[in-house]
Design a protein around this motif. Structure first.
Motif, PDB file in Angstrom:
ATOM      1  N   PRO A  48       0.305  -3.876  -4.437  1.00 38.51           N
ATOM      2  CA  PRO A  48      -0.794  -3.220  -3.709  1.00 38.51           C
ATOM      3  C   PRO A  48      -0.315  -2.455  -2.485  1.00 38.51           C
ATOM      4  N   ALA A  49      -0.624  -1.170  -2.464  1.00 37.61           N
ATOM      5  CA  ALA A  49      -0.107  -0.306  -1.402  1.00 37.61           C
ATOM      6  C   ALA A  49      -0.754  -0.589  -0.056  1.00 37.61           C
ATOM      7  N   ASP A  50      -2.043  -0.891  -0.066  1.00 39.15           N
ATOM      8  CA  ASP A  50      -2.768  -0.990   1.196  1.00 39.15           C
ATOM      9  C   ASP A  50      -2.541  -2.307   1.926  1.00 39.15           C
ATOM     10  N   THR A  51      -1.780  -3.226   1.333  1.00 39.99           N
ATOM     11  CA  THR A  51      -1.540  -4.515   1.997  1.00 39.99           C
ATOM     12  C   THR A  51      -0.101  -4.699   2.441  1.00 39.99           C
ATOM     13  N   LEU A  52       0.783  -3.784   2.080  1.00 49.25           N
ATOM     14  CA  LEU A  52       2.209  -3.998   2.349  1.00 49.25           C
ATOM     15  C   LEU A  52       2.659  -3.406   3.677  1.00 49.25           C
ATOM     16  N   PHE A  53       2.502  -2.093   3.829  1.00 46.91           N
ATOM     17  CA  PHE A  53       3.095  -1.412   4.986  1.00 46.91           C
ATOM     18  C   PHE A  53       2.085  -0.506   5.680  1.00 46.91           C
ATOM     19  N   ALA A  54       2.252  -0.379   6.984  1.00 46.42           N
ATOM     20  CA  ALA A  54       1.505   0.628   7.734  1.00 46.42           C
ATOM     21  C   ALA A  54       2.193   1.977   7.560  1.00 46.42           C
ATOM     22  N   ARG A 101       1.898   4.937  -0.593  1.00 44.18           N
ATOM     23  CA  ARG A 101       2.721   4.077   0.259  1.00 44.18           C
ATOM     24  C   ARG A 101       2.799   2.700  -0.418  1.00 44.18           C
ATOM     25  N   ARG A 102       3.736   2.561  -1.332  1.00 47.02           N
ATOM     26  CA  ARG A 102       3.739   1.403  -2.222  1.00 47.02           C
ATOM     27  C   ARG A 102       5.164   1.011  -2.589  1.00 47.02           C
ATOM     28  N   VAL A 103       5.266  -0.132  -3.275  1.00 47.98           N
ATOM     29  CA  VAL A 103       6.530  -0.582  -3.858  1.00 47.98           C
ATOM     30  C   VAL A 103       6.248  -0.971  -5.308  1.00 47.98           C
ATOM     31  N   GLU A 104       7.131  -0.581  -6.197  1.00 52.74           N
ATOM     32  CA  GLU A 104       6.939  -0.849  -7.620  1.00 52.74           C
ATOM     33  C   GLU A 104       8.107  -1.655  -8.185  1.00 52.74           C
ATOM     34  N   LEU A 105       7.812  -2.438  -9.206  1.00 52.17           N
ATOM     35  CA  LEU A 105       8.830  -3.168  -9.961  1.00 52.17           C
ATOM     36  C   LEU A 105       8.973  -2.493 -11.312  1.00 52.17           C
ATOM     37  N   ARG A 106      10.152  -1.933 -11.550  1.00 51.49           N
ATOM     38  CA  ARG A 106      10.405  -1.240 -12.821  1.00 51.49           C
ATOM     39  C   ARG A 106      11.301  -2.121 -13.684  1.00 51.49           C
ATOM     40  N   PHE A 107      10.855  -2.413 -14.897  1.00 54.23           N
ATOM     41  CA  PHE A 107      11.557  -3.325 -15.786  1.00 54.23           C
ATOM     42  C   PHE A 107      12.341  -2.536 -16.841  1.00 54.23           C
TER      43      PHE A 107
END
Length: 250
Positions: A89-95, A217-223
């Motif tokens: 979730p982008a809105d909970t990770l980083f400002a 503004r997010r982080v993803e896990l690519r498998f």
């Protein structure tokens, strides 16, 4: 008179033989027609055979299984089975403009790590020697080769000397890895005894939303999977492309 009677008898006999032949031929045609009608009725009554279903895409299956487990635990991730990506979730990770995790983001990642610890060992080479009893079905026996933690930013450029969005994306990926890795997942190894987790940055080059820059503004896990299915659904070794990549880094 006697000769005339013999001629009449012979003619009558020929007519009887001809009539019997025609009757036999007619019966044969009727029989063949009956068989043809029966065959047509049988063919019409048979249901069309359904084409065999192609084997399930193993990457889509693995990503869906892992992402669903996170969602069921209350983590609002987004699952993209086609690309093999789970977006945190982008809105909970980083400002904006920051690589420091928000307090809610830390809690979300710890919750994610708890769920990943339960399901990832089912697909990790170094962990499958002691598989959990509640592993999801894995008929193709696929394994995860790599999990890339990818950092993304919004499109607002940074003005901090040489520090730009590429550095920011990488620092965000590093921050997520630090939380996930603290739960012991940094020890996960693939078949070649290499770390499964890695980090990368895409800055603002791969936006997920064009109408909402905040969501980028997010982080993803690519498998990335180590095994690919054959056309029959059976398993084989690493695909030729992946094997070439592996050979180049040995």
């Amino acid at each position: 008179m006697f000769i005339k009677t013999r001629r009449n008898t012979a003619a009558t006999h020929e007519q009887v033989e001809e009539s019997g032949y025609m009757a036999s031929a007619s019966d044969l045609m009727i029989g063949l027609l009956f068989i043809f009608i029966v065959m047509v009725m049988v063919l019409l009554s048979r249901k069309p055979e359904q084409p065999p279903e192609p084997p399930a895409d193993p990457l889509a299956t693995v990503v869906h299984t892992i992402g669903t487990k996170l969602q069921n635990a209350g983590v609002p991730v987004t699952i993209n089975q086609v690309s093999g990506v789970i977006s945190l979730p982008a809105d909970t990770l980083f400002a904006r403009g920051s690589a420091e995790l928000e307090s809610l983001g830390v809690r979300t990642l710890r919750q994610s790590a708890e769920q990943l610890q339960q399901v990832l060992p089912c697909y990790i080479y170094s962990q499958r020697r002691r598989l959990p009893d509640d592993c999801p079905p894995n008929p193709q026996q696929v394994e995860i080769e790599t999990i890339l933690i990818e950092g993304h930013t919004d499109s607002v450029p940074l003005h901090r000397g040489d520090y730009n969005n590429w550095h920011l994306g990488l620092d965000r990926a590093r921050a997520v890895y630090k939380v996930l890795g603290s739960e012991g997942m940094q020890t996960y190894r693939n078949e070649r005894e290499q770390p499964v987790f890695g980090i990368s940055s895409y800055a603002d080059e791969r936006p997920s939303r064009k109408d909402n820059d905040t969501q980028n503004r997010r982080v993803e896990l690519r498998f990335v999977l180590a095994f690919q299915p054959t056309e029959t659904g059976a398993t084989k070794g690493p695909s030729s492309t992946l094997k070439k990549m592996q050979d180049t880094v040995r």
